[in-house]
Design a protein around this motif. Sequence first.
Motif, PDB file in Angstrom:
ATOM      1  N   ASP A   1       0.215  27.869   6.525  1.00  0.00           N
ATOM      2  CA  ASP A   1       1.607  27.950   6.070  1.00  0.00           C
ATOM      3  C   ASP A   1       2.016  26.726   5.263  1.00  0.00           C
ATOM      4  N   GLN A   2       1.578  25.552   5.665  1.00  0.00           N
ATOM      5  CA  GLN A   2       2.054  24.319   5.034  1.00  0.00           C
ATOM      6  C   GLN A   2       1.232  23.886   3.825  1.00  0.00           C
ATOM      7  N   PHE A   3      -0.076  24.179   3.843  1.00  0.00           N
ATOM      8  CA  PHE A   3      -0.941  23.614   2.801  1.00  0.00           C
ATOM      9  C   PHE A   3      -1.390  24.619   1.752  1.00  0.00           C
ATOM     10  N   LEU A   4      -0.914  25.816   1.809  1.00  0.00           N
ATOM     11  CA  LEU A   4      -1.235  26.812   0.783  1.00  0.00           C
ATOM     12  C   LEU A   4       0.052  27.360   0.166  1.00  0.00           C
ATOM     13  N   PRO A   5       0.872  26.471  -0.417  1.00  0.00           N
ATOM     14  CA  PRO A   5       2.170  26.927  -0.942  1.00  0.00           C
ATOM     15  C   PRO A   5       2.044  27.821  -2.171  1.00  0.00           C
ATOM     16  N   ASP A   6       0.877  27.790  -2.838  1.00  0.00           N
ATOM     17  CA  ASP A   6       0.726  28.607  -4.044  1.00  0.00           C
ATOM     18  C   ASP A   6       0.450  30.074  -3.738  1.00  0.00           C
ATOM     19  N   LEU A   7       0.133  30.370  -2.489  1.00  0.00           N
ATOM     20  CA  LEU A   7      -0.091  31.777  -2.119  1.00  0.00           C
ATOM     21  C   LEU A   7       1.228  32.530  -2.126  1.00  0.00           C
ATOM     22  N   ARG A   8       1.120  33.817  -2.418  1.00  0.00           N
ATOM     23  CA  ARG A   8       2.330  34.628  -2.296  1.00  0.00           C
ATOM     24  C   ARG A   8       2.786  34.585  -0.845  1.00  0.00           C
ATOM     25  N   TRP A   9       4.104  34.668  -0.652  1.00  0.00           N
ATOM     26  CA  TRP A   9       4.657  34.512   0.691  1.00  0.00           C
ATOM     27  C   TRP A   9       4.064  35.508   1.664  1.00  0.00           C
ATOM     28  N   GLY A  10       3.901  36.754   1.260  1.00  0.00           N
ATOM     29  CA  GLY A  10       3.393  37.781   2.167  1.00  0.00           C
ATOM     30  C   GLY A  10       1.980  37.474   2.657  1.00  0.00           C
ATOM     31  N   VAL A  11       1.133  37.024   1.749  1.00  0.00           N
ATOM     32  CA  VAL A  11      -0.249  36.698   2.128  1.00  0.00           C
ATOM     33  C   VAL A  11      -0.265  35.486   3.047  1.00  0.00           C
ATOM     34  N   ARG A  12       0.482  34.465   2.641  1.00  0.00           N
ATOM     35  CA  ARG A  12       0.511  33.235   3.437  1.00  0.00           C
ATOM     36  C   ARG A  12       1.088  33.506   4.829  1.00  0.00           C
ATOM     37  N   ALA A  13       2.176  34.230   4.891  1.00  0.00           N
ATOM     38  CA  ALA A  13       2.798  34.511   6.186  1.00  0.00           C
ATOM     39  C   ALA A  13       1.902  35.406   7.037  1.00  0.00           C
ATOM     40  N   GLY A  14       1.238  36.368   6.417  1.00  0.00           N
ATOM     41  CA  GLY A  14       0.344  37.253   7.181  1.00  0.00           C
ATOM     42  C   GLY A  14      -0.804  36.488   7.808  1.00  0.00           C
ATOM     43  N   LEU A  15      -1.420  35.611   7.022  1.00  0.00           N
ATOM     44  CA  LEU A  15      -2.516  34.799   7.561  1.00  0.00           C
ATOM     45  C   LEU A  15      -2.013  33.855   8.649  1.00  0.00           C
ATOM     46  N   ALA A  16      -0.887  33.208   8.378  1.00  0.00           N
ATOM     47  CA  ALA A  16      -0.355  32.254   9.356  1.00  0.00           C
ATOM     48  C   ALA A  16       0.053  32.962  10.642  1.00  0.00           C
ATOM     49  N   PHE A  17       0.740  34.085  10.528  1.00  0.00           N
ATOM     50  CA  PHE A  17       1.159  34.804  11.743  1.00  0.00           C
ATOM     51  C   PHE A  17      -0.033  35.354  12.512  1.00  0.00           C
ATOM     52  N   GLY A  18      -1.072  35.773  11.798  1.00  0.00           N
ATOM     53  CA  GLY A  18      -2.278  36.243  12.486  1.00  0.00           C
ATOM     54  C   GLY A  18      -2.897  35.141  13.328  1.00  0.00           C
ATOM     55  N   LEU A  19      -3.018  33.945  12.737  1.00  0.00           N
ATOM     56  CA  LEU A  19      -3.601  32.819  13.473  1.00  0.00           C
ATOM     57  C   LEU A  19      -2.674  32.353  14.594  1.00  0.00           C
ATOM     58  N   LEU A  20      -1.377  32.259  14.319  1.00  0.00           N
ATOM     59  CA  LEU A  20      -0.442  31.821  15.350  1.00  0.00           C
ATOM     60  C   LEU A  20      -0.385  32.820  16.506  1.00  0.00           C
ATOM     61  N   GLY A  21      -0.381  34.100  16.184  1.00  0.00           N
ATOM     62  CA  GLY A  21      -0.363  35.118  17.238  1.00  0.00           C
ATOM     63  C   GLY A  21      -1.619  35.077  18.089  1.00  0.00           C
ATOM     64  N   ALA A  22      -2.756  34.894  17.432  1.00  0.00           N
ATOM     65  CA  ALA A  22      -4.007  34.791  18.198  1.00  0.00           C
ATOM     66  C   ALA A  22      -3.982  33.560  19.087  1.00  0.00           C
ATOM     67  N   GLY A  23      -3.377  32.472  18.607  1.00  0.00           N
ATOM     68  CA  GLY A  23      -3.257  31.265  19.420  1.00  0.00           C
ATOM     69  C   GLY A  23      -2.393  31.475  20.647  1.00  0.00           C
ATOM     70  N   VAL A  24      -1.284  32.159  20.460  1.00  0.00           N
ATOM     71  CA  VAL A  24      -0.405  32.457  21.601  1.00  0.00           C
ATOM     72  C   VAL A  24      -1.137  33.331  22.619  1.00  0.00           C
ATOM     73  N   LEU A  25      -1.808  34.351  22.133  1.00  0.00           N
ATOM     74  CA  LEU A  25      -2.538  35.243  23.049  1.00  0.00           C
ATOM     75  C   LEU A  25      -3.657  34.498  23.783  1.00  0.00           C
ATOM     76  N   CYS A  26      -4.342  33.596  23.079  1.00  0.00           N
ATOM     77  CA  CYS A  26      -5.410  32.808  23.734  1.00  0.00           C
ATOM     78  C   CYS A  26      -4.841  31.939  24.845  1.00  0.00           C
ATOM     79  N   ALA A  27      -3.711  31.308  24.588  1.00  0.00           N
ATOM     80  CA  ALA A  27      -3.124  30.441  25.614  1.00  0.00           C
ATOM     81  C   ALA A  27      -2.724  31.254  26.849  1.00  0.00           C
ATOM     82  N   LEU A  28      -2.108  32.394  26.620  1.00  0.00           N
ATOM     83  CA  LEU A  28      -1.700  33.233  27.754  1.00  0.00           C
ATOM     84  C   LEU A  28      -2.908  33.817  28.473  1.00  0.00           C
ATOM     85  N   ARG A  29      -3.900  34.180  27.693  1.00  0.00           N
ATOM     86  CA  ARG A  29      -5.090  34.760  28.289  1.00  0.00           C
ATOM     87  C   ARG A  29      -5.866  33.716  29.096  1.00  0.00           C
TER      88      ARG A  29
END
Length: 132
Positions: free
Chosen positions: A54-82
Amino acid sequence: MSGFLRSLRLWFAPQRVREEGDTPDYRFSLANERTFLAWLRTALALIGGGFAVDQFLPDLRWGVRAGLAFGLLGAGVLCALRAVNHWVRCERAMRRGEDLPVSRFPALVSLVIAVVAVAMIVVVFLGWEQGR
């Protein structure tokens, strides 16, 4: 009480785990704890990766950047809970002398990471094609 709610209560009262079964060999309990910590390290890495995308790829389109970031963040949340849920389930199984619980979670996390990696490969490849 459902198994999940009982397991959830044990997250915050681990001394209750000791009320079940016999004390397993400490080496197994410590190995279970190391596995727990490994899942937490994985969660932190995924969360860090999500923020980095999210922070270091500002040239990406918002949808791509947000999709990648949310995928990683969501996986991180699930890993912590799991991590904590798996620790409780394994500790209970060891105390009861049962087989350790199986889970599809590692396969799920692997798929999420693979999808994000493929998307990042495409992004890098397209970036090189456009002369960046």
